[in-house]
Motif scaffolding. Structure first.
Motif, PDB file in Angstrom:
ATOM      1  N   GLU A  16      41.697   4.635 -82.442  1.00 31.63           N
ATOM      2  CA  GLU A  16      41.975   6.033 -82.102  1.00 31.63           C
ATOM      3  C   GLU A  16      43.446   6.365 -82.351  1.00 31.63           C
ATOM      4  O   GLU A  16      43.782   7.409 -82.916  1.00 31.63           O
ATOM      5  CB  GLU A  16      41.613   6.291 -80.643  1.00 31.63           C
ATOM      6  N   ALA A  17      44.341   5.469 -81.940  1.00 28.93           N
ATOM      7  CA  ALA A  17      45.770   5.711 -82.128  1.00 28.93           C
ATOM      8  C   ALA A  17      46.136   5.749 -83.611  1.00 28.93           C
ATOM      9  O   ALA A  17      46.952   6.572 -84.043  1.00 28.93           O
ATOM     10  CB  ALA A  17      46.575   4.625 -81.409  1.00 28.93           C
ATOM     11  N   VAL A  18      45.535   4.864 -84.413  1.00 35.35           N
ATOM     12  CA  VAL A  18      45.784   4.872 -85.860  1.00 35.35           C
ATOM     13  C   VAL A  18      45.364   6.210 -86.469  1.00 35.35           C
ATOM     14  O   VAL A  18      46.099   6.829 -87.254  1.00 35.35           O
ATOM     15  CB  VAL A  18      45.041   3.708 -86.543  1.00 35.35           C
ATOM     16  N   LEU A  19      44.182   6.684 -86.114  1.00 36.32           N
ATOM     17  CA  LEU A  19      43.664   7.931 -86.681  1.00 36.32           C
ATOM     18  C   LEU A  19      44.477   9.131 -86.227  1.00 36.32           C
ATOM     19  O   LEU A  19      44.681  10.081 -87.000  1.00 36.32           O
ATOM     20  CB  LEU A  19      42.195   8.100 -86.286  1.00 36.32           C
ATOM     21  N   GLU A  20      44.953   9.108 -84.996  1.00 35.65           N
ATOM     22  CA  GLU A  20      45.760  10.222 -84.486  1.00 35.65           C
ATOM     23  C   GLU A  20      47.108  10.297 -85.187  1.00 35.65           C
ATOM     24  O   GLU A  20      47.574  11.387 -85.539  1.00 35.65           O
ATOM     25  CB  GLU A  20      45.971  10.061 -82.975  1.00 35.65           C
ATOM     26  N   ARG A  21      47.739   9.167 -85.395  1.00 31.26           N
ATOM     27  CA  ARG A  21      49.110   9.160 -85.930  1.00 31.26           C
ATOM     28  C   ARG A  21      49.165   9.170 -87.450  1.00 31.26           C
ATOM     29  O   ARG A  21      50.230   9.419 -88.023  1.00 31.26           O
ATOM     30  CB  ARG A  21      49.870   7.955 -85.378  1.00 31.26           C
TER      31      ARG A  21
END
Length: 355
Positions: free
Chosen positions: A47-52
């Protein structure tokens, strides 16, 4: 298995999240970057990879159908950029071929047991909770811990506990198991934990945490063939890592970390004759290590997330051979007093490799 998506089972604080993102960022910033999460779990790192990184595409692998269902729900707002696949991480080459991706640019292994598996008693991973002896990460296939405990020959059980659990009292533990299973089948995690506790000498029980943890670790590794899968998965991942791509691996016990260390180290050194003044084409290192040995968590990280206490992080970047002048001999970096780059003399350690 049915999953009630109204309530997320398990609690999840991604381990070393900011450090992972920092290490992977140069690869994820590339246009069209493909990120592989080899152990998707509940999807916190993904999730963090996709958000950033709004242009990155995620390929998420997990052998646990329940974890995949939760991650699919969690990541549904990124539906156009995700491919979630029910697979073990050593199946990466087939997954990439099916999706039409010859390589990937960023990858993360977060090994061990997921928060979902630890927190839910019915999975049988936790020695502190009573549950059926299952321990399968994929409950749709494979043998259970109950079958291993009750069906394996004593000598094989001793080997498993010694090798996978590093249990020095393995013969005593197995003797207790064999005596008990002769009376009645061992079917619960609490009963097994009690047997192990009773077999460990009192003096040894006073230190090192729950005395059952090594036996449970060993059974989990055997049931899920974790080390065999990892030994195949890391080299396969490196084979498909794009030039200048980056890979981060987090392990939680020494057996995993040794496998990762060896797989990275062998590609981070020259394979050419050590006494030549030049690096012959095709003999130079193909990886650059990004960490000095294995990185432990900070005290702040452990305070925030106690499950990070035993983590060891290693990271590497694939060297772009075009930037290295592929096809021509290169002057070998001179040996320094610390061994420098290139092939090492016996007993010398390369920067980035643990002792």
């Amino acid at each position: 298995m049915g999953v009630d998506m109204g309530e997320l089972r398990g609690t999840h604080v991604p381990v070393l999240l900011e450090r992972c993102l920092e290490l992977l960022a140069p690869a994820l910033d590339r246009p069209g970057a493909v990120h592989v999460d080899f152990t998707l779990g509940l999807g916190g790192h993904a999730e963090a990879v996709l958000e950033r990184h709004p242009e990155a595409v995620l390929i998420g692998l997990d052998r646990d159908p329940e974890a995949l269902a939760h991650s699919r729900h969690r990541l549904e707002r990124f539906a156009g950029r995700i491919h979630l696949v029910h697979a073990v991480y050593d199946e990466l080459p087939a997954v990439l071929a099916d999706l039409g991706h010859p390589q990937f640019h960023s990858g993360l292994f977060d090994l061990g047991v997921s928060s979902l598996q630890l927190d839910e008693a019915d999975r049988g991973f936790a020695y502190a909770k009573d549950a059926p002896l299952d321990m399968r990460m994929d409950q749709s296939r494979g043998i259970t811990a109950e079958e291993v405990v009750n069906g394996y020959e004593p000598g094989e059980l001793v080997r498993i506990l010694r090798v996978y659990g590093e249990e020095k009292f393995a013969p005593r533990v197995v003797s207790a198991i064999v005596r008990e299973r002769a009376k009645a089948r061992i079917v619960s995690s609490a009963r097994l934990a009690d047997l192990v506790r009773g077999a460990i000498p009192a003096a040894a029980r006073r230190t090192g945490g729950n005395p059952a943890k090594r036996t449970f670790q060993a059974l989990r590794i055997e049931v899920n063939a974790e080390l065999a899968a990892l030994e195949a998965a890391v080299p396969a991942a490196l084979d498909h890592l794009a030039p200048s791509g980056r890979l981060v691996v987090m392990s939680y016990q020494s057996l995993e970390d040794r496998i990762v260390k060896r797989a990275l180290a062998v590609r981070a050194r020259s394979t050419g004759p050590v006494d030549l003044p030049v690096e012959l084409p095709g003999t130079g290192p193909s990886l650059r290590l990004l960490t000095r040995g294995s990185e432990p968590p900070t005290a702040a990280e452990v305070a925030e997330n106690p499950r990070a206490a035993s983590v060891k992080l290693r990271a590497a970047e694939r060297i772009d051979q075009q930037d290295q002048g592929q096809g021509a001999a290169r002057e070998r970096p001179r040996m320094s007093a610390h061994g420098g780059r290139g092939r090492r003399r016996p007993g010398e350690h390369q920067e980035g490799e643990g002792h």
